[in-house]
Design a protein around this motif. Structure first.
Motif, PDB file in Angstrom:
ATOM      1  N   UNK A 401       0.811  -1.227   0.000  1.00 50.15           N
ATOM      2  CA  UNK A 401       0.000   0.000   0.000  1.00 50.15           C
ATOM      3  C   UNK A 401       0.833   1.261   0.000  1.00 50.15           C
ATOM      4  N   UNK A 402       2.169   1.140   0.115  1.00 43.59           N
ATOM      5  CA  UNK A 402       3.021   2.326   0.201  1.00 43.59           C
ATOM      6  C   UNK A 402       3.123   3.013  -1.156  1.00 43.59           C
ATOM      7  N   UNK A 403       3.245   4.315  -1.137  1.00 40.05           N
ATOM      8  CA  UNK A 403       3.366   5.097  -2.370  1.00 40.05           C
ATOM      9  C   UNK A 403       4.808   5.257  -2.808  1.00 40.05           C
ATOM     10  N   UNK A 404       5.026   6.132  -3.767  1.00 42.07           N
ATOM     11  CA  UNK A 404       6.370   6.329  -4.312  1.00 42.07           C
ATOM     12  C   UNK A 404       7.287   7.050  -3.336  1.00 42.07           C
ATOM     13  N   UNK A 405       6.730   7.826  -2.447  1.00 44.24           N
ATOM     14  CA  UNK A 405       7.552   8.554  -1.494  1.00 44.24           C
ATOM     15  C   UNK A 405       7.996   7.739  -0.301  1.00 44.24           C
ATOM     16  N   UNK A 406       7.775   6.432  -0.344  1.00 42.92           N
ATOM     17  CA  UNK A 406       8.133   5.576   0.784  1.00 42.92           C
ATOM     18  C   UNK A 406       9.644   5.398   0.856  1.00 42.92           C
ATOM     19  N   UNK A 407      10.178   5.013   2.019  1.00 37.80           N
ATOM     20  CA  UNK A 407      11.634   4.848   2.161  1.00 37.80           C
ATOM     21  C   UNK A 407      12.181   3.730   1.281  1.00 37.80           C
ATOM     22  N   UNK A 408      13.476   3.779   1.042  1.00 35.16           N
ATOM     23  CA  UNK A 408      14.111   2.849   0.106  1.00 35.16           C
ATOM     24  C   UNK A 408      14.175   1.419   0.635  1.00 35.16           C
ATOM     25  N   UNK A 409      14.048   1.227   1.937  1.00 34.83           N
ATOM     26  CA  UNK A 409      14.179  -0.127   2.483  1.00 34.83           C
ATOM     27  C   UNK A 409      12.884  -0.928   2.401  1.00 34.83           C
ATOM     28  N   UNK A 410      11.864  -0.422   1.710  1.00 34.89           N
ATOM     29  CA  UNK A 410      10.585  -1.145   1.711  1.00 34.89           C
ATOM     30  C   UNK A 410      10.688  -2.493   0.992  1.00 34.89           C
ATOM     31  N   UNK A 411      11.559  -2.594  -0.030  1.00 32.27           N
ATOM     32  CA  UNK A 411      11.652  -3.866  -0.753  1.00 32.27           C
ATOM     33  C   UNK A 411      12.423  -4.900   0.060  1.00 32.27           C
ATOM     34  N   UNK A 412      13.450  -4.479   0.750  1.00 33.92           N
ATOM     35  CA  UNK A 412      14.121  -5.428   1.648  1.00 33.92           C
ATOM     36  C   UNK A 412      13.208  -5.820   2.806  1.00 33.92           C
ATOM     37  N   UNK A 413      12.353  -4.905   3.231  1.00 34.99           N
ATOM     38  CA  UNK A 413      11.359  -5.240   4.261  1.00 34.99           C
ATOM     39  C   UNK A 413      10.391  -6.292   3.741  1.00 34.99           C
ATOM     40  N   UNK A 414       9.990  -6.157   2.456  1.00 37.27           N
ATOM     41  CA  UNK A 414       9.092  -7.153   1.857  1.00 37.27           C
ATOM     42  C   UNK A 414       9.757  -8.527   1.792  1.00 37.27           C
ATOM     43  N   UNK A 415      11.012  -8.555   1.323  1.00 40.68           N
ATOM     44  CA  UNK A 415      11.723  -9.836   1.239  1.00 40.68           C
ATOM     45  C   UNK A 415      11.915 -10.454   2.624  1.00 40.68           C
ATOM     46  N   UNK A 416      12.249  -9.617   3.605  1.00 39.32           N
ATOM     47  CA  UNK A 416      12.437 -10.106   4.975  1.00 39.32           C
ATOM     48  C   UNK A 416      11.147 -10.706   5.527  1.00 39.32           C
ATOM     49  N   UNK A 417      10.018 -10.053   5.295  1.00 43.16           N
ATOM     50  CA  UNK A 417       8.741 -10.535   5.834  1.00 43.16           C
ATOM     51  C   UNK A 417       8.348 -11.866   5.203  1.00 43.16           C
ATOM     52  N   UNK A 418       8.516 -12.002   3.886  1.00 38.45           N
ATOM     53  CA  UNK A 418       8.160 -13.256   3.227  1.00 38.45           C
ATOM     54  C   UNK A 418       9.091 -14.392   3.649  1.00 38.45           C
ATOM     55  N   UNK A 419      10.379 -14.093   3.767  1.00 37.16           N
ATOM     56  CA  UNK A 419      11.322 -15.121   4.215  1.00 37.16           C
ATOM     57  C   UNK A 419      11.069 -15.537   5.656  1.00 37.16           C
ATOM     58  N   UNK A 420      10.611 -14.617   6.488  1.00 35.67           N
ATOM     59  CA  UNK A 420      10.305 -14.954   7.884  1.00 35.67           C
ATOM     60  C   UNK A 420       9.169 -15.967   7.962  1.00 35.67           C
ATOM     61  N   UNK A 421       8.151 -15.801   7.116  1.00 35.93           N
ATOM     62  CA  UNK A 421       7.056 -16.766   7.075  1.00 35.93           C
ATOM     63  C   UNK A 421       7.565 -18.121   6.603  1.00 35.93           C
ATOM     64  N   UNK A 422       8.356 -18.124   5.518  1.00 37.39           N
ATOM     65  CA  UNK A 422       8.860 -19.379   4.965  1.00 37.39           C
ATOM     66  C   UNK A 422       9.800 -20.077   5.936  1.00 37.39           C
ATOM     67  N   UNK A 423      10.684 -19.301   6.578  1.00 34.43           N
ATOM     68  CA  UNK A 423      11.656 -19.905   7.487  1.00 34.43           C
ATOM     69  C   UNK A 423      10.987 -20.621   8.644  1.00 34.43           C
ATOM     70  N   UNK A 424       9.953 -20.011   9.204  1.00 36.36           N
ATOM     71  CA  UNK A 424       9.283 -20.669  10.337  1.00 36.36           C
ATOM     72  C   UNK A 424       8.525 -21.903   9.893  1.00 36.36           C
ATOM     73  N   UNK A 425       7.945 -21.876   8.694  1.00 35.41           N
ATOM     74  CA  UNK A 425       7.255 -23.071   8.198  1.00 35.41           C
ATOM     75  C   UNK A 425       8.229 -24.236   8.045  1.00 35.41           C
ATOM     76  N   UNK A 426       9.380 -23.979   7.395  1.00 29.69           N
ATOM     77  CA  UNK A 426      10.338 -25.061   7.138  1.00 29.69           C
ATOM     78  C   UNK A 426      10.997 -25.511   8.438  1.00 29.69           C
TER      79      UNK A 426
END
Length: 586
Positions: A401-426
């Motif tokens: 939902x973030x716009x273009x003016x969002x901070x640059x770390x939003x994509x690493x935040x996205x990758x971190x969040x998805x990996x956190x879900x996967x890591x706990x499942x495995x």
């Protein structure tokens, strides 16, 4: 005529009021005796379990209700009211533990049944270390009360003293009685054990809320330093400290809270296993300690684990230093954390997946025996994962939902969040499968049939098939018929320990696979310790990145974090305990 009238009198007496009153009194006596028997009979175990569980749940809800009222900082409910309630519960638990230990000492019966899987020695040793840190925290609380005793309630001084006594007594109880399988006074003991379970849960909730309030105050202070409105609401006593170390006591408390929190949640889990064991009939085959094996070839796992631990401590120090500075420096610190998290979680996913792959090519049997401790471990792993999963999916929604003016770390935040879900499942799959696998015992080997086919024309009764093993045994048994029992016992022991031929030996797991599993387990062990250290000591970028707060609002997001972060901390520490058990079992 007289006899007839006598008969009439007897018939009249049968239906007279006096006889009816005596019959009614007899009926009342029978009813009273039945009621007495029904009350003195053994109470149904399931009813006692349900009733005690409801008692404990309502006890916890009373305390949580007081905590929620206290969180509003109103004049009606104060901290001393909550601490007085918790102190009363701790005193009740102390009385129950004392009665239990005295009765156990007075019983002249043989040694009670004990669950070999409930509270292993290394878990009790770890809890003892956490208890020592909790005692240091109590000492700081007492010192803080001494400094401000003129303007704060006496309850704040009584509480740490009772808590210290409670901690010492409870550690003694864990070391000497946590494995007991209670078979006497089951209903009373159920209420005592469940009272102890929920008292520790309430102490855990109190620690979690105190720590969350401390971090929220720090977050508000940072917002104030960056130019936002003054949001600091931390209250201080309305008097001067009589010593020079009050600030040191107050600050040190929050560095010890993580250990105190983990102590109480682990104790409640161990006591819950004891509660489930009340009245249980143990399976002799499954209730055995597995001998621990040596661990040669442990090099790669510990080295990578120590590297992960060192990098985590470095990230923690750098983050805490830079997050307090300018906006640009703060974003750089948050980006560093997410990059570190992506690398760490990717390695953990790969390690857990490799462990599952080893199990796919293994032939170890599954252990399907009843084990309340293992079942609770599995349920706690899955239940405590919910907090970080909720936090991760909220972050995914916020990034989307973030716009273009969002901070640059939003994509690493996205990758971190998805990996956190996967890591706990495995990782959950790897831990659960490891706990339910068991090594092959010699008893699991198929009984060999030592037969040979020969012509044997001179022995018609055998019809060409001679069982040489049984033939030899029959001859020796016949020779030993007249000998002493000791010789016969030696004969049976000698033949029970006979070594099978090479062709009939069991194909055990190769040592290389064991080394791989042990290295994977110790690596995951160190990684979970690292991921526990970061949020426990203040590295919580979810408070500082601002993405989720813009999407969900300040109040909603802080509520999510106050629930999710304690669950995530418990998940990491519980994974550490489970992985150590897996390491000993492989």
């Amino acid at each position: 005529m007289v006899e007839h009238s006598g008969l009439d009198i007897m018939c009249l007496n049968k239906y007279s009021p006096a006889s009816s009153s005596s019959s009614s009194s007899n009926a009342e006596r029978k009813l009273f005796s039945k009621l007495k028997v029904s009350l003195t009979k053994k109470y149904p175990q399931k009813n006692a379990e349900t009733l005690s569980a409801q008692y404990g749940t309502n006890l916890l809800l009373i305390g949580v209700s007081v905590m929620l009222a206290l969180a509003q900082h109103g004049p009606a409910v104060k901290e001393e009211h909550l601490l007085a309630f918790i102190t009363a519960l701790m005193l009740m638990q102390l009385v129950w533990m004392l009665c239990y230990m005295i009765r156990r000492e007075r019983e002249r019966s043989p040694v009670p049944e004990r669950d070999a899987h409930a509270g292993t020695s290394w878990i009790r040793g770890g809890l003892t270390m956490l208890a020592l840190l909790s005692l240091i925290m109590d000492a700081f609380r007492i010192g803080y009360f001494v400094g401000y005793h003129s303007c704060i309630s006496a309850v704040l001084g009584v509480y740490p003293i009772v808590h210290a006594l409670h901690t010492i007594s409870q550690v003694h109880f864990l070391w000497f009685h946590i494995k007991d399988v209670i078979k006497k006074y089951e209903t009373f003991e159920r209420f005592g054990v469940i009272h102890a379970v929920f008292t520790n849960l309430l102490l855990w909730c109190n620690g979690v809320m105190s720590e969350a309030e401390h971090f929220l105050n720090n977050h508000r202070r940072r917002l104030t330093a960056l130019g936002y409105a003054n949001l600091t609401t931390e209250a201080e006593p309305h008097c001067n400290c009589t010593t020079s170390v009050c600030s040191m006591f107050s600050t040190s408390l929050y560095y010890l809270y993580p250990f105190n929190i983990e102590y109480h949640i682990f104790v409640s889990a161990m006591l819950f296993v004891m509660w489930k064991n009340i009245g249980r009939t143990l399976d002799r085959h499954s209730n055995r300690k597995r001998p621990s094996t040596r661990s040669p070839g442990l090099l790669l796992g510990p080295l990578l684990g120590l590297l992960a631990l060192a990098s985590s401590i470095t990230v923690l120090v750098v983050y805490l230093i830079h997050v307090e500075k300018s906006e640009q420096t703060r974003e750089a610190a948050i980006s560093m954390f997410y990059c570190y998290g992506v690398v760490m979680l990717s390695c953990m996913c790969g390690a857990s997946g490799a462990g599952l792959l080893v199990y796919r090519v293994e032939d170890w049997p599954m252990d399907t025996g009843s084990n309340p401790s293992r079942q609770l471990d599995t349920e706690l792993l899955l239940g405590s994962s919910l907090g970080s999963w909720l936090m991760s999916w909220c972050s995914v929604v916020a990034v989307a939902a973030a716009g273009r003016g969002s901070p640059s770390f939003r994509w690493t935040c996205l990758a971190y969040s998805l990996l956190l879900v996967l890591e706990k499942c495995v990782q959950n799959l790897f831990i659960v499968e490891s706990l339910y696998r068991r090594r092959r015992d010699p008893d699991d080997a198929p009984v060999p049939e030592i037969f040979s086919v020969t012509p044997a024309p001179m022995v018609p009764p055998y019809d060409g098939i001679v069982n040489r093993a049984y033939e030899t045994q029959d001859r020796r048994r016949a020779a030993l018929e007249g000998e002493a029992p000791e010789n016969r016992a030696a004969f049976s022991m000698k033949h029970s320990d006979v070594t099978l031929p090479a062709g009939n030996r069991l194909n055990v797991t190769p040592g290389r696979k064991r080394q791989i599993l042990k290295n994977i387990t110790i690596f995951l062990f160190m990684c979970n310790v690292s991921l526990w250290i970061l949020p426990a000591f203040g590295c919580r970028p979810q408070y500082d990145n601002g993405l989720e707060q813009e999407t969900f609002g300040y109040s909603v997001w802080t509520t999510v974090l106050n629930v999710a972060i304690p669950m995530n901390l418990f998940y990491r520490m519980h994974s550490v305990a489970s992985l150590f058990e897996v390491f000993r079992k492989v």
